[in-house]
Design a protein around this motif. Structure first.
Motif, mmCIF file in Angstrom:
data_model
loop_
_atom_site.group_PDB
_atom_site.id
_atom_site.type_symbol
_atom_site.label_atom_id
_atom_site.label_comp_id
_atom_site.label_asym_id
_atom_site.label_seq_id
_atom_site.Cartn_x
_atom_site.Cartn_y
_atom_site.Cartn_z
ATOM 1 N N LEU A 1 -5.797 45.486 56.323
ATOM 2 C CA LEU A 1 -4.773 45.212 55.325
ATOM 3 C C LEU A 1 -5.407 44.418 54.186
ATOM 4 N N ARG A 2 -5.208 44.880 52.949
ATOM 5 C CA ARG A 2 -5.905 44.265 51.822
ATOM 6 C C ARG A 2 -5.080 44.382 50.551
ATOM 7 N N GLN A 3 -5.270 43.411 49.661
ATOM 8 C CA GLN A 3 -4.650 43.450 48.343
ATOM 9 C C GLN A 3 -5.753 43.606 47.309
ATOM 10 N N LEU A 4 -5.577 44.564 46.401
ATOM 11 C CA LEU A 4 -6.608 44.927 45.445
ATOM 12 C C LEU A 4 -6.193 44.594 44.021
ATOM 13 N N ILE A 5 -7.195 44.372 43.193
ATOM 14 C CA ILE A 5 -6.982 44.030 41.790
ATOM 15 C C ILE A 5 -6.266 45.163 41.061
ATOM 16 N N THR A 6 -5.456 44.814 40.081
ATOM 17 C CA THR A 6 -4.818 45.777 39.179
ATOM 18 C C THR A 6 -5.180 45.398 37.749
ATOM 19 N N SER A 7 -4.821 46.247 36.803
ATOM 20 C CA SER A 7 -5.157 45.967 35.399
ATOM 21 C C SER A 7 -4.594 44.632 34.939
ATOM 22 N N ASP A 8 -3.382 44.307 35.405
ATOM 23 C CA ASP A 8 -2.744 43.038 35.067
ATOM 24 C C ASP A 8 -2.136 42.442 36.335
ATOM 25 N N PRO A 9 -2.885 41.615 37.074
ATOM 26 C CA PRO A 9 -2.379 41.074 38.342
ATOM 27 C C PRO A 9 -1.240 40.077 38.184
ATOM 28 N N ARG A 10 -0.869 39.712 36.952
ATOM 29 C CA ARG A 10 0.295 38.844 36.758
ATOM 30 C C ARG A 10 1.583 39.572 37.131
ATOM 31 N N THR A 11 1.598 40.903 36.967
ATOM 32 C CA THR A 11 2.833 41.657 37.162
ATOM 33 C C THR A 11 2.697 42.816 38.143
ATOM 34 N N LEU B 1 -8.066 51.672 42.567
ATOM 35 C CA LEU B 1 -8.363 50.672 41.555
ATOM 36 C C LEU B 1 -7.713 51.017 40.217
ATOM 37 N N PRO B 2 -7.738 50.111 39.239
ATOM 38 C CA PRO B 2 -7.086 50.380 37.951
ATOM 39 C C PRO B 2 -7.580 51.673 37.312
ATOM 40 N N PRO B 3 -6.702 52.410 36.659
ATOM 41 C CA PRO B 3 -7.082 53.695 36.060
ATOM 42 C C PRO B 3 -8.059 53.518 34.908
ATOM 43 N N ASN B 4 -8.948 54.507 34.754
ATOM 44 C CA ASN B 4 -9.894 54.488 33.639
ATOM 45 C C ASN B 4 -9.718 55.688 32.713
ATOM 46 N N GLY B 5 -8.662 56.492 32.947
ATOM 47 C CA GLY B 5 -8.390 57.628 32.089
ATOM 48 C C GLY B 5 -9.173 58.878 32.435
ATOM 49 N N ASN B 6 -9.980 58.817 33.489
ATOM 50 C CA ASN B 6 -10.800 59.964 33.886
ATOM 51 C C ASN B 6 -10.570 60.206 35.372
ATOM 52 N N GLN B 7 -9.716 61.167 35.704
ATOM 53 C CA GLN B 7 -9.343 61.381 37.093
ATOM 54 C C GLN B 7 -10.532 61.763 37.957
ATOM 55 N N ALA B 8 -11.491 62.489 37.387
ATOM 56 C CA ALA B 8 -12.667 62.896 38.156
ATOM 57 C C ALA B 8 -13.523 61.701 38.561
ATOM 58 N N LEU B 9 -13.455 60.624 37.797
ATOM 59 C CA LEU B 9 -14.258 59.427 38.078
ATOM 60 C C LEU B 9 -13.375 58.221 38.378
ATOM 61 N N TYR C 1 -9.994 44.892 34.117
ATOM 62 C CA TYR C 1 -8.771 44.127 34.353
ATOM 63 C C TYR C 1 -8.862 42.811 33.602
ATOM 64 N N ASP C 2 -7.719 42.212 33.346
ATOM 65 C CA ASP C 2 -7.640 40.903 32.694
ATOM 66 C C ASP C 2 -7.261 39.843 33.719
ATOM 67 N N TYR C 3 -7.861 38.680 33.580
ATOM 68 C CA TYR C 3 -7.476 37.542 34.406
ATOM 69 C C TYR C 3 -7.634 36.283 33.567
ATOM 70 N N GLY C 4 -6.497 35.629 33.226
ATOM 71 C CA GLY C 4 -6.555 34.445 32.381
ATOM 72 C C GLY C 4 -7.258 34.758 31.071
ATOM 73 N N PRO C 5 -8.229 33.931 30.649
ATOM 74 C CA PRO C 5 -8.900 34.140 29.366
ATOM 75 C C PRO C 5 -10.063 35.127 29.429
ATOM 76 N N VAL C 6 -10.201 35.868 30.532
ATOM 77 C CA VAL C 6 -11.357 36.751 30.719
ATOM 78 C C VAL C 6 -10.919 38.211 30.836
ATOM 79 N N HIS C 7 -11.652 39.070 30.128
ATOM 80 C CA HIS C 7 -11.545 40.515 30.360
ATOM 81 C C HIS C 7 -12.750 40.922 31.193
ATOM 82 N N PHE C 8 -12.499 41.435 32.387
ATOM 83 C CA PHE C 8 -13.560 41.869 33.295
ATOM 84 C C PHE C 8 -13.749 43.378 33.185
#
Length: 415
Positions: A39-49, A228-236, A243-250
């Motif tokens: 059981l695991r929780q994974l990062i999303t594009s915006d983990p605030r919501t 994981l968060p979408p990158n616009g390329n279904q094949a990849l 993703y964003d977290y606080g003042p950082v874009h990762f």
């Protein structure tokens, strides 16, 4: 003739089968396996919501769904999306639930229903909407041989040392062989009790792309283990993301250009085009890249440049673009050691370049790695002990601290 580690492992594995010595190698214990695993929780594009919750099973689960609540208020249930994969003579069923429209700064409880059975409640807390600072743990190369006991011990001890950390990343080579059931089963089993408590950021490494006979293959186990968060390329999809977290874009990049050449020949070109667009559209105070292979080669032969030292093929591929886009920090692994190179000589004109830091391993695969006298500003002693990074971010600064798994201080760097 010098055998690579991968060829050596393949050779002794085949020899063991021929000699009837396969009992000396680790076996997967199936008896007593619980219906719901990992059981695991994974990062999303915006983990605030939002949050992605995943789990897996050796058998299909009837009427499998997730129930969650805010405090004591029961919320909606979500049916799980299921996929399956048979590799290494074992079938695994992967379940995913994506939670959206969550409230920032809120603690949620959730549990999994399957048939008439239900798991215990688990919790996660979304970051506040205006988060200004946070800390995170960066691991590299958690891959282990024979036993994952050390990974179990290190993971628990480090979280006890840094309970304030918001999430953890593994910068590639999560397991030692991407198709071997024993590897994935024992990686997850080693952190079974701790894993649901912590937000996970996975990064693909070259070892996720090896078959049972140590040949490059499509990393199907990785693809299905982490939605994981979408990158616009279904094949990849699940190969690279941000993703964003606080003042950082990762930005999480995929450096397996060589291993995946026969499967995704346009991987590098697709990533470069996506990276330019992504960073320009998601600008934060800080831009941080997480990727597996390092920008230096450290005596590892590079196919494209035909060299064994200095800038690696990955470095030539990405460093000019990092300069162009104003990336602040690049964190890598792969070589199983710690090196701080500061602002490496840039391959393209720019006002500034990122700071490059390589760390790891956190697993039990330890090596002696030669230094690069031209680029290394500092290095850990050899053979490298298990180590990790504590990343702290605020609007004013980025701080990276390297520590050994035992808690010994190695170095602190401020940007």
């Amino acid at each position: 003739m010098v055998l690579s580690r991968r060829k050596f492992l393949s050779l002794i594995s085949k020899s063991a089968v021929l000699l009837g010595l396969s009992s000396l190698f680790p076996k997967l214990a199936v008896a007593g396996t619980p219906p719901i695993e990992a059981l695991r929780q994974l990062i999303t594009s915006d983990p605030r919501t939002s949050r992605t919750i995943m789990w897996q099973s050796k058998t299909p689960l009837d009427s499998c769904h997730l129930q969650y609540r805010d405090g004591q208020n029961l919320q909606q249930t979500r049916a799980a999306i299921v996929s399956s994969l048979t590799e290494d003579r074992v079938t695994n069923y992967y379940y995913t639930v994506y939670l959206k429209d969550l409230t920032p700064g809120t603690t949620y409880s959730y549990r999994i229903w399957y048939g008439n059975d239900v798991t215990d409640w688990q919790e996660f807390t979304t970051p506040p909407a205006d988060m200004q600072e946070f800390s995170a743990l960066i691991f590299c190369d958690s891959q282990c041989g024979y036993t994952y006991d050390s990974w179990h011990e290190h993971f628990r001890a480090i979280w006890q040392r840094h309970p304030e950390a918001q999430f953890f990343a593994i910068n590639g080579d999560i397991v030692d062989n991407g198709q071997q059931e024993w590897q994935w089963q024992n990686f997850f089993a080693a952190i079974e009790g701790e894993l649901p408590k912590h937000l996970f950021v996975p990064v693909m490494g070259n070892h996720e792309c090896y078959s049972l006979i140590w040949k490059p293959c499509r990393p199907r186990r990785y693809e299905l283990s982490y939605n994981l968060p979408p990158n616009g390329n279904q094949a990849l999809q699940n190969y690279y993301y941000s993703y964003d977290y606080g003042p950082v874009h990762f930005v999480v990049l995929n450096t397996q250009i060589l291993e995946l050449a026969g499967i995704a020949p346009d991987l590098l070109a697709q990533q470069k085009a996506w990276l330019r667009q992504d960073v320009k559209q998601h600008r934060k105070k800080w831009q941080v890249v997480l990727m597996h292979k390092d920008v230096l080669s450290y005596d590892e032969f590079q196919v494209n440049s035909q060299t064994m030292m200095s800038i690696s093929d990955v470095g030539y591929a990405f460093m000019p673009l990092f300069d162009e886009l104003g990336i602040d920090l690049v964190l890598t692994g792969h070589m199983h050691t710690y090196r701080n190179r500061g602002h490496i000589y840039r391959l393209a004109p720019a006002d500034k370049g990122p700071v490059y830091i390589m760390s790891g391993p956190i697993g039990n695969q330890q090596y002696n790695v030669p230094e690069d006298k031209h680029f290394d500003k500092s290095a850990i002693y050899q053979p490298t002990p298990p180590n990790y990074l504590l990343l702290e971010a605020s609007q004013e600064r980025l701080t990276v601290t390297c520590l050994t798994a035992a808690g010994d201080f190695v170095e602190k760097i401020e940007i």
